[in-house]
Design an enzyme around this catalytic site. Structure first.
Site, PDB file in Angstrom:
ATOM      1  N   HIS A 282       0.853  -1.199   0.000  1.00 34.15           N
ATOM      2  CA  HIS A 282       0.000   0.000   0.000  1.00 34.15           C
ATOM      3  C   HIS A 282       0.889   1.250   0.000  1.00 34.15           C
ATOM      4  O   HIS A 282       1.084   1.868  -1.037  1.00 34.15           O
ATOM      5  CB  HIS A 282      -0.925  -0.085   1.217  1.00 34.15           C
ATOM      6  CG  HIS A 282      -2.040   0.928   1.244  1.00 34.15           C
ATOM      7  ND1 HIS A 282      -2.256   1.842   0.251  1.00 34.15           N
ATOM      8  CD2 HIS A 282      -3.002   1.146   2.168  1.00 34.15           C
ATOM      9  CE1 HIS A 282      -3.306   2.586   0.556  1.00 34.15           C
ATOM     10  NE2 HIS A 282      -3.772   2.188   1.720  1.00 34.15           N
TER      11      HIS A 282
ATOM     12  N   HIS B 159      -1.817  -0.554 -11.720  1.00 34.04           N
ATOM     13  CA  HIS B 159      -2.696  -0.162 -10.615  1.00 34.04           C
ATOM     14  C   HIS B 159      -3.956  -1.011 -10.688  1.00 34.04           C
ATOM     15  O   HIS B 159      -4.410  -1.346 -11.786  1.00 34.04           O
ATOM     16  CB  HIS B 159      -3.063   1.327 -10.719  1.00 34.04           C
ATOM     17  CG  HIS B 159      -3.619   1.890  -9.462  1.00 34.04           C
ATOM     18  ND1 HIS B 159      -4.947   1.771  -9.117  1.00 34.04           N
ATOM     19  CD2 HIS B 159      -3.024   2.557  -8.451  1.00 34.04           C
ATOM     20  CE1 HIS B 159      -5.138   2.353  -7.947  1.00 34.04           C
ATOM     21  NE2 HIS B 159      -3.990   2.824  -7.509  1.00 34.04           N
TER      22      HIS B 159
ATOM     23  N   ASP C  20       3.295   6.378  -7.385  1.00 34.76           N
ATOM     24  CA  ASP C  20       4.559   6.114  -6.700  1.00 34.76           C
ATOM     25  C   ASP C  20       5.775   6.127  -7.608  1.00 34.76           C
ATOM     26  O   ASP C  20       6.895   6.041  -7.129  1.00 34.76           O
ATOM     27  CB  ASP C  20       4.481   4.765  -5.976  1.00 34.76           C
ATOM     28  CG  ASP C  20       3.656   4.875  -4.714  1.00 34.76           C
ATOM     29  OD1 ASP C  20       3.704   5.952  -4.099  1.00 34.76           O
ATOM     30  OD2 ASP C  20       2.966   3.904  -4.361  1.00 34.76           O
TER      31      ASP C  20
HETATM   32  N1  ACO Z   1       5.381  -4.799 -13.947  1.00 31.69           N
HETATM   33  C1  ACO Z   1       5.236  -5.874 -14.772  1.00 31.69           C
HETATM   34  N2  ACO Z   1       4.103  -6.542 -14.950  1.00 31.69           N
HETATM   35  C2  ACO Z   1       3.037  -6.118 -14.271  1.00 31.69           C
HETATM   36  C3  ACO Z   1       3.101  -5.023 -13.395  1.00 31.69           C
HETATM   37  C4  ACO Z   1       4.324  -4.362 -13.245  1.00 31.69           C
HETATM   38  N3  ACO Z   1       4.436  -3.308 -12.433  1.00 31.69           N
HETATM   39  N4  ACO Z   1       1.884  -4.825 -12.844  1.00 31.69           N
HETATM   40  C5  ACO Z   1       1.091  -5.766 -13.347  1.00 31.69           C
HETATM   41  N5  ACO Z   1       1.778  -6.564 -14.217  1.00 31.69           N
HETATM   42  C6  ACO Z   1       1.238  -7.661 -15.009  1.00 31.69           C
HETATM   43  C7  ACO Z   1       0.980  -8.865 -14.110  1.00 31.69           C
HETATM   44  O1  ACO Z   1       2.118  -9.720 -14.084  1.00 31.69           O
HETATM   45  C8  ACO Z   1      -0.200  -9.497 -14.798  1.00 31.69           C
HETATM   46  O2  ACO Z   1       0.274 -10.209 -15.911  1.00 31.69           O
HETATM   47  P1  ACO Z   1      -0.473 -11.563 -16.411  1.00 31.69           P
HETATM   48  O3  ACO Z   1      -1.856 -11.127 -16.833  1.00 31.69           O
HETATM   49  O4  ACO Z   1       0.376 -12.035 -17.540  1.00 31.69           O
HETATM   50  O5  ACO Z   1      -0.485 -12.480 -15.224  1.00 31.69           O
HETATM   51  C9  ACO Z   1      -1.002  -8.307 -15.320  1.00 31.69           C
HETATM   52  O6  ACO Z   1      -0.034  -7.244 -15.486  1.00 31.69           O
HETATM   53  C10 ACO Z   1      -2.107  -7.839 -14.384  1.00 31.69           C
HETATM   54  O7  ACO Z   1      -1.522  -7.532 -13.135  1.00 31.69           O
HETATM   55  P2  ACO Z   1      -2.158  -7.863 -11.719  1.00 31.69           P
HETATM   56  O8  ACO Z   1      -1.051  -8.081 -10.733  1.00 31.69           O
HETATM   57  O9  ACO Z   1      -3.181  -8.942 -11.858  1.00 31.69           O
HETATM   58  O10 ACO Z   1      -2.917  -6.523 -11.400  1.00 31.69           O
HETATM   59  P3  ACO Z   1      -3.441  -6.078  -9.970  1.00 31.69           P
HETATM   60  O11 ACO Z   1      -4.530  -5.126 -10.218  1.00 31.69           O
HETATM   61  O12 ACO Z   1      -3.725  -7.246  -9.109  1.00 31.69           O
HETATM   62  O13 ACO Z   1      -2.163  -5.368  -9.347  1.00 31.69           O
HETATM   63  C11 ACO Z   1      -0.562  -3.780  -8.704  1.00 31.69           C
HETATM   64  C12 ACO Z   1      -1.954  -4.019  -9.304  1.00 31.69           C
HETATM   65  C13 ACO Z   1      -0.397  -4.547  -7.386  1.00 31.69           C
HETATM   66  C14 ACO Z   1      -0.413  -2.281  -8.426  1.00 31.69           C
HETATM   67  C15 ACO Z   1       0.495  -4.239  -9.743  1.00 31.69           C
HETATM   68  O14 ACO Z   1       0.343  -3.518 -10.942  1.00 31.69           O
HETATM   69  C16 ACO Z   1       1.919  -4.108  -9.221  1.00 31.69           C
HETATM   70  O15 ACO Z   1       2.404  -5.010  -8.533  1.00 31.69           O
HETATM   71  N6  ACO Z   1       2.612  -2.943  -9.518  1.00 31.69           N
HETATM   72  C17 ACO Z   1       3.933  -2.712  -9.013  1.00 31.69           C
HETATM   73  C18 ACO Z   1       3.847  -2.237  -7.552  1.00 31.69           C
HETATM   74  C19 ACO Z   1       3.338  -0.799  -7.428  1.00 31.69           C
HETATM   75  O16 ACO Z   1       3.767   0.101  -8.129  1.00 31.69           O
HETATM   76  N7  ACO Z   1       2.403  -0.600  -6.474  1.00 31.69           N
HETATM   77  C20 ACO Z   1       1.853   0.733  -6.176  1.00 31.69           C
HETATM   78  C21 ACO Z   1       0.425   0.847  -6.555  1.00 31.69           C
HETATM   79  S1  ACO Z   1      -0.151   2.496  -6.266  1.00 31.69           S
HETATM   80  C22 ACO Z   1      -0.538   2.571  -4.637  1.00 31.69           C
HETATM   81  O17 ACO Z   1      -0.858   1.617  -3.984  1.00 31.69           O
HETATM   82  C23 ACO Z   1      -0.447   3.871  -3.918  1.00 31.69           C
END
Ligand code: ACO
Length: 428
Positions: A268, A307, A363
């Site tokens: 988060h 996101h 972020d």
């Molecule tokens: N880099 C590479 N691949 C990614 C990323 C990323 N940052 N984010 C998502 N993906 C891919 C996943 O591997 C997934 O691929 P698949 O369909 O082949 O399995 C697809 O995109 C969908 O991603 P999910 O993880 O299912 O999306 P979810 O909505 O659950 O996750 C999250 C969102 C946690 C923010 C994710 O994008 C992530 O981990 N980002 C990096 C961490 C980050 O920046 N977090 C801050 C969020 S902003 C906040 O909280 C204030």
């Protein structure tokens, strides 16, 4: 226009049910009416992590993740970041309308005159180890404020709720700055009523021997904007914690300590720290293509991208990118910025990111700015918490005045054993 309802057939019984649609949703209680017989509890929606489920109606913040829109009480975040101040935005979130001139003046005065904390708070802070994480200190100290304000328990009185909201907004920067001073073994700096909200916070953080710490106006404005950008984000994990705890009618201090604890988690409030680590590991612009290749091969995540809600450029990331330019003019360029810009440039034209709708989130650049403005990494979630206080309190107020709400108590799908015979130790 077609009727606002859905009709479902329960294939177990052949019965049909017509379920009304209101505000684009169906009520879980209507699903529960679908039963196989009088002894059946009724059908339940299964919604782990509430991903597809609305837990409340709200008028506080609106997000359209596909279009990249964020509004507080209907006002676009871009306008607030450009024209408002954090305290004005806090009033807007809490009250629902922009304040009139005299209302803002009175509110600012009230907040300014509540920035002091009881002297005993110093003793509490002194009890923490020198390397205690400032977020742990913040969570504990906010909870401890509950013991100083027993009147806060009267949460059904709107005046009491307002007093605690003012106190919390006012005292968060003091506690945050003192948590930082404690980690450095520096004496605590008392609030100065002549300073505005951001100036006062920076004064308590950085004052050494000078009478008053004076930030550069561009830095002061950057902090104000960052607090605005973090002020609310509808039903995120910590807002949900605030509502969950608040629903038991606990006082706002322990309730908000719980919300801040939720924010402490790396999924988060901690992602900007991960971005900095990633940029440092990449180390040079030349190594960006190789890193993107690793991301495509699922060997790494591009931190600060993607996101749960935004499937477009996070509007806050755009604003932060602009602020970054203004900050770096004063502080000098953060050497990691070039790596971040190159990552963004390549990712935005790469099929992997385009297909998965992965864009920079809030972020991606915020850690770089905080670092340039001398905020240590451990303080990043604390900075987030100062701004988010306005949102947490707005969500809490809305919860307590919503006749639909009750103590939060989800159901479960029990899939464990039943009615087993106890086995004596000797027979196991
Ligand atoms: N880099 C590479 N691949 C990614 C990323 C990323 N940052 N984010 C998502 N993906 C891919 C996943 O591997 C997934 O691929 P698949 O369909 O082949 O399995 C697809 O995109 C969908 O991603 P999910 O993880 O299912 O999306 P979810 O909505 O659950 O996750 C999250 C969102 C946690 C923010 C994710 O994008 C992530 O981990 N980002 C990096 C961490 C980050 O920046 N977090 C801050 C969020 S902003 C906040 O909280 C204030």
């Amino acid at each position: 226009m077609a009727e606002e309802s859905i009709t479902v057939t329960d294939n177990r019984t052949g019965k049909q049910y017509t379920i009304p649609i209101k505000d684009g949703a169906i009520h879980a209680a209507d699903i529960n009416k679908i039963k196989t017989g009088p002894d059946d509890f009724g059908l339940m929606p299964y919604a782990p992590a509430f991903v597809w489920t609305a837990s409340t109606k709200s008028k506080v913040a609106f997000i359209d993740g596909d279009k990249g829109i964020l509004e507080y009480r209907g006002y676009p975040i871009q306008d607030l970041a450009e024209k408002s101040t954090f305290l004005e935005t806090a009033w807007l979130l809490l009250k629902g309308e922009l304040p009139k001139k005299d209302e803002l003046a009175k509110f600012t005065d009230e907040v300014t005159h509540h920035t002091f904390v009881h002297e005993n708070v110093k003793k509490l802070l002194d009890g923490f180890h020198h390397d205690a994480h400032p977020m742990g200190i913040l969570v504990s100290t906010v909870a401890a404020l509950s013991t100083f304000y027993p009147d806060a328990k009267n949460i059904h009185d709107p005046e009491v709720r307002w007093s605690q909201s003012v106190r919390l907004l006012a005292k968060m920067p003091t506690i945050a700055a003192w948590a930082y001073r404690h980690s450095l073994g520096l004496p605590y700096v008392h609030p100065d009523n002549e300073l505005n909200y951001v100036q006062n916070f920076l004064h308590m953080m950085y004052r050494m021997t000078e009478q008053r710490y004076k930030p550069h106006p561009a830095i002061e404005r950057a902090f104000d904007v960052l607090f605005i950008l973090h002020a609310d984000h509808e039903q995120n994990c910590s807002a949900n914690a605030m509502r969950g705890i608040g629903s038991s009618h606990a006082d706002p201090y322990v309730t908000m300590a719980g919300a801040a604890a939720a924010l402490y988690g790396p999924l988060h409030g901690g992602a900007n720290e991960e971005v900095l680590k990633m940029l440092a590991e990449i180390g040079h612009v030349d190594r960006v293509p190789r890193f993107i290749e690793k991301v495509r091969n699922k060997e790494a995540l591009l931190m600060g991208f993607g996101h749960r809600v935004y499937k477009n450029y996070d509007p806050r990331a755009k604003i932060i990118k602009r602020i970054a330019d203004e900050v770096f003019e004063v502080t000098g360029r953060n050497p990691l910025l070039d790596i971040a810009l190159e990552l963004e440039r390549i990712a935005l034209q790469d099929e992997y990111f385009i297909n998965k709708k992965l864009y920079p989130n809030v972020d991606f650049y915020s850690g770089l700015i905080y670092q340039a403005m001398r905020i240590p990494v451990a303080m990043f979630p604390v900075m987030f918490a100062i701004g988010r206080t306005a949102g947490w309190l707005s969500q809490w107020n809305e919860l307590l005045t919503d006749p639909d709400q009750k103590i939060a108590r989800p159901r479960q799908l029990y899939i464990g054993h039943r009615e087993r015979k106890y086995v004596a130790m000797a027979q196991r």
